[in-house]
Scaffold this motif. Structure first.
Motif, PDB file in Angstrom:
ATOM      1  N   MET A   1      44.935  45.716 -72.927  1.00 59.15           N
ATOM      2  CA  MET A   1      43.672  45.448 -73.613  1.00 59.15           C
ATOM      3  C   MET A   1      43.950  44.735 -74.924  1.00 59.15           C
ATOM      4  SD  MET A   1      41.836  49.135 -73.090  1.00 59.15           S
ATOM      5  CE  MET A   1      41.914  49.963 -71.515  1.00 59.15           C
ATOM      6  N   ALA A   2      43.035  43.904 -75.373  1.00 59.81           N
ATOM      7  CA  ALA A   2      43.262  43.134 -76.589  1.00 59.81           C
ATOM      8  C   ALA A   2      41.969  42.988 -77.364  1.00 59.81           C
ATOM      9  CB  ALA A   2      43.850  41.780 -76.247  1.00 59.81           C
ATOM     10  N   PHE A   3      41.474  44.093 -77.842  1.00 57.12           N
ATOM     11  CA  PHE A   3      40.327  44.018 -78.733  1.00 57.12           C
ATOM     12  C   PHE A   3      40.421  45.139 -79.760  1.00 57.12           C
ATOM     13  CE2 PHE A   3      39.088  46.430 -74.994  1.00 57.12           C
ATOM     14  CZ  PHE A   3      38.506  47.578 -75.518  1.00 57.12           C
ATOM     15  N   GLY A   4      39.866  44.884 -80.920  1.00 55.02           N
ATOM     16  CA  GLY A   4      40.002  45.830 -82.012  1.00 55.02           C
ATOM     17  C   GLY A   4      38.708  46.556 -82.324  1.00 55.02           C
ATOM     18  N   ASP A   5      38.443  46.690 -83.605  1.00 53.31           N
ATOM     19  CA  ASP A   5      37.278  47.439 -84.081  1.00 53.31           C
ATOM     20  C   ASP A   5      36.001  46.727 -83.641  1.00 53.31           C
ATOM     21  OD1 ASP A   5      35.292  48.721 -85.454  1.00 53.31           O
ATOM     22  OD2 ASP A   5      36.287  48.660 -87.405  1.00 53.31           O
ATOM     23  N   VAL A   6      35.256  47.346 -82.711  1.00 54.16           N
ATOM     24  CA  VAL A   6      34.060  46.686 -82.162  1.00 54.16           C
ATOM     25  C   VAL A   6      32.898  46.652 -83.147  1.00 54.16           C
ATOM     26  CG1 VAL A   6      34.700  47.204 -79.800  1.00 54.16           C
ATOM     27  CG2 VAL A   6      33.325  48.852 -81.065  1.00 54.16           C
ATOM     28  N   LYS A   7      33.066  47.261 -84.300  1.00 54.22           N
ATOM     29  CA  LYS A   7      32.040  47.172 -85.340  1.00 54.22           C
ATOM     30  C   LYS A   7      32.152  45.865 -86.132  1.00 54.22           C
ATOM     31  CE  LYS A   7      29.763  51.161 -85.120  1.00 54.22           C
ATOM     32  NZ  LYS A   7      28.314  51.238 -84.881  1.00 54.22           N
ATOM     33  N   THR A   8      33.257  45.145 -85.941  1.00 56.85           N
ATOM     34  CA  THR A   8      33.461  43.888 -86.652  1.00 56.85           C
ATOM     35  C   THR A   8      33.177  42.718 -85.722  1.00 56.85           C
ATOM     36  OG1 THR A   8      35.794  43.686 -86.023  1.00 56.85           O
ATOM     37  CG2 THR A   8      35.289  45.003 -87.988  1.00 56.85           C
ATOM     38  N   GLN A  10      34.951  40.091 -85.191  1.00 56.30           N
ATOM     39  CA  GLN A  10      36.160  39.719 -84.463  1.00 56.30           C
ATOM     40  C   GLN A  10      36.420  40.672 -83.312  1.00 56.30           C
ATOM     41  OE1 GLN A  10      37.956  37.039 -84.666  1.00 56.30           O
ATOM     42  NE2 GLN A  10      39.411  37.702 -83.111  1.00 56.30           N
ATOM     43  N   GLY A  11      36.282  41.986 -83.571  1.00 57.43           N
ATOM     44  CA  GLY A  11      36.494  42.970 -82.518  1.00 57.43           C
ATOM     45  C   GLY A  11      35.496  42.806 -81.391  1.00 57.43           C
ATOM     46  N   ALA A  47      22.672  38.778 -78.084  1.00 58.63           N
ATOM     47  CA  ALA A  47      22.643  38.152 -76.762  1.00 58.63           C
ATOM     48  C   ALA A  47      23.771  37.157 -76.553  1.00 58.63           C
ATOM     49  CB  ALA A  47      21.294  37.464 -76.535  1.00 58.63           C
ATOM     50  N   ASP A  48      24.334  36.602 -77.639  1.00 57.90           N
ATOM     51  CA  ASP A  48      25.386  35.605 -77.456  1.00 57.90           C
ATOM     52  C   ASP A  48      26.690  36.233 -76.957  1.00 57.90           C
ATOM     53  OD1 ASP A  48      25.646  36.929 -79.859  1.00 57.90           O
ATOM     54  OD2 ASP A  48      26.460  35.214 -80.940  1.00 57.90           O
ATOM     55  N   ASN A  49      26.826  37.552 -77.083  1.00 56.62           N
ATOM     56  CA  ASN A  49      27.966  38.255 -76.495  1.00 56.62           C
ATOM     57  C   ASN A  49      27.576  38.683 -75.078  1.00 56.62           C
ATOM     58  OD1 ASN A  49      29.946  38.470 -78.819  1.00 56.62           O
ATOM     59  ND2 ASN A  49      28.124  39.360 -79.756  1.00 56.62           N
ATOM     60  N   VAL A  50      27.488  37.707 -74.185  1.00 56.67           N
ATOM     61  CA  VAL A  50      26.879  37.941 -72.872  1.00 56.67           C
ATOM     62  C   VAL A  50      27.618  38.991 -72.051  1.00 56.67           C
ATOM     63  CG1 VAL A  50      25.798  35.679 -72.721  1.00 56.67           C
ATOM     64  CG2 VAL A  50      28.167  35.942 -71.993  1.00 56.67           C
ATOM     65  N   ASN A  51      28.938  39.003 -72.111  1.00 59.34           N
ATOM     66  CA  ASN A  51      29.694  39.948 -71.293  1.00 59.34           C
ATOM     67  C   ASN A  51      29.543  41.377 -71.810  1.00 59.34           C
ATOM     68  OD1 ASN A  51      30.801  37.860 -69.630  1.00 59.34           O
ATOM     69  ND2 ASN A  51      32.194  37.349 -71.291  1.00 59.34           N
ATOM     70  N   VAL A  52      29.553  41.531 -73.138  1.00 60.25           N
ATOM     71  CA  VAL A  52      29.356  42.859 -73.716  1.00 60.25           C
ATOM     72  C   VAL A  52      27.930  43.336 -73.433  1.00 60.25           C
ATOM     73  CG1 VAL A  52      29.417  44.245 -75.815  1.00 60.25           C
ATOM     74  CG2 VAL A  52      31.024  42.363 -75.530  1.00 60.25           C
ATOM     75  N   THR A  84      40.561  50.790 -81.572  1.00 59.97           N
ATOM     76  CA  THR A  84      39.640  50.054 -80.714  1.00 59.97           C
ATOM     77  C   THR A  84      38.181  50.325 -81.065  1.00 59.97           C
ATOM     78  OG1 THR A  84      39.650  51.852 -79.108  1.00 59.97           O
ATOM     79  CG2 THR A  84      41.264  50.106 -78.818  1.00 59.97           C
ATOM     80  N   VAL A  85      37.964  51.371 -81.847  1.00 57.80           N
ATOM     81  CA  VAL A  85      36.603  51.676 -82.288  1.00 57.80           C
ATOM     82  C   VAL A  85      36.620  51.914 -83.790  1.00 57.80           C
ATOM     83  CG1 VAL A  85      35.931  52.658 -80.071  1.00 57.80           C
ATOM     84  CG2 VAL A  85      36.902  54.134 -81.807  1.00 57.80           C
ATOM     85  N   ALA A  86      35.461  51.815 -84.383  1.00 56.44           N
ATOM     86  CA  ALA A  86      35.402  51.966 -85.833  1.00 56.44           C
ATOM     87  C   ALA A  86      35.760  53.384 -86.252  1.00 56.44           C
ATOM     88  CB  ALA A  86      33.999  51.627 -86.337  1.00 56.44           C
TER      89      ALA A  86
END
Length: 223
Positions: A1-8, A10-11, A47-52, A84-86
């Protein structure tokens, strides 16, 4: 997996890229890893984060009791300690005299914490007992094979996703090489077992005979 803090931002962007090729955070079925990220997000993304957005709507479609029954483990930290989460917000600073150690050894505080825990467990059990029976669902991974390397795969997927059935939810997809320049469409869906016949779904996909040569089940898991 390659994602970080989903509150940001970038994440969230990294999570969106990850979900472009994955239906769930871990494996082919929803798990507590999905629940970790779902709770960290707190609300549907832009909405621009279509996959999320697609993944978030899918996880939100499950009842709370269903999500509580998922297996697996909550998402751990990534290599290098990158969460991976805030992280939970720290409480406002207070004078040393007002600090309270909730995990201290004081017997009275321990007893109060245990009482609150038992009350919450009892309340959850009572709420759960009033819930209707859980809806049986399955996660299905389909391999949709074209006739040849000249088949328009984007148009094929577009046609497949036009199929609408009560209890059917389409998920992520990707093209997988099979040789001689030919790719197959691998697409995920979640079905309610009592409403959707997987045989009927395969037949409906094969009706797009200008594009589809055959449909196979690559993976089938009860949720």
């Amino acid at each position: 997996m390659a994602f970080g803090d989903v509150k940001t931002p970038q994440g969230l962007k990294e999570l969106n890229n990850f979900l472009a090729d994955n239906s769930y955070i871990s494996g082919y079925t929803p798990s507590k890893a999905d629940l970790s990220v779902f709770e960290a997000l707190g609300k549907a993304p832009a909405a621009d984060n279509v996959n999320v957005a697609r993944w978030y709507r899918h996880i939100a479609s499950f009842e709370a009791a269903e999500r509580a029954a998922w297996g697996g483990a909550p998402l751990p930290q990534l290599a290098g300690g990158k969460p991976t989460v805030a992280a939970p917000a720290k409480p406002a600073a207070a004078d040393d005299d007002d600090d309270v150690d909730l995990f201290g050894s004081d017997d009275e505080e321990d007893a109060e914490a245990e009482r609150i825990k038992q009350e919450r467990v009892a309340a959850y059990a009572a709420k759960k007992s009033k819930k209707p029976a859980l809806i049986a669902k399955s996660s299905v991974l389909l391999d949709v094979k074209p006739w040849d390397d000249e088949t328009d795969m984007k148009e094929m997927e577009k046609n497949v996703r036009t199929i609408e059935m009560d209890g059917l939810l389409w998920g992520a997809s990707k093209l997988v090489p099979v040789g001689y320049g030919i790719n197959k469409l691998q697409i995920m869906c979640v079905i309610e077992d009592d409403k959707v016949s997987i045989d009927l779904l395969q037949e409906k996909i094969e009706e797009f005979e200008d594009f589809v040569q055959s449909v196979d089940i690559a993976a089938f898991n009860k949720i």
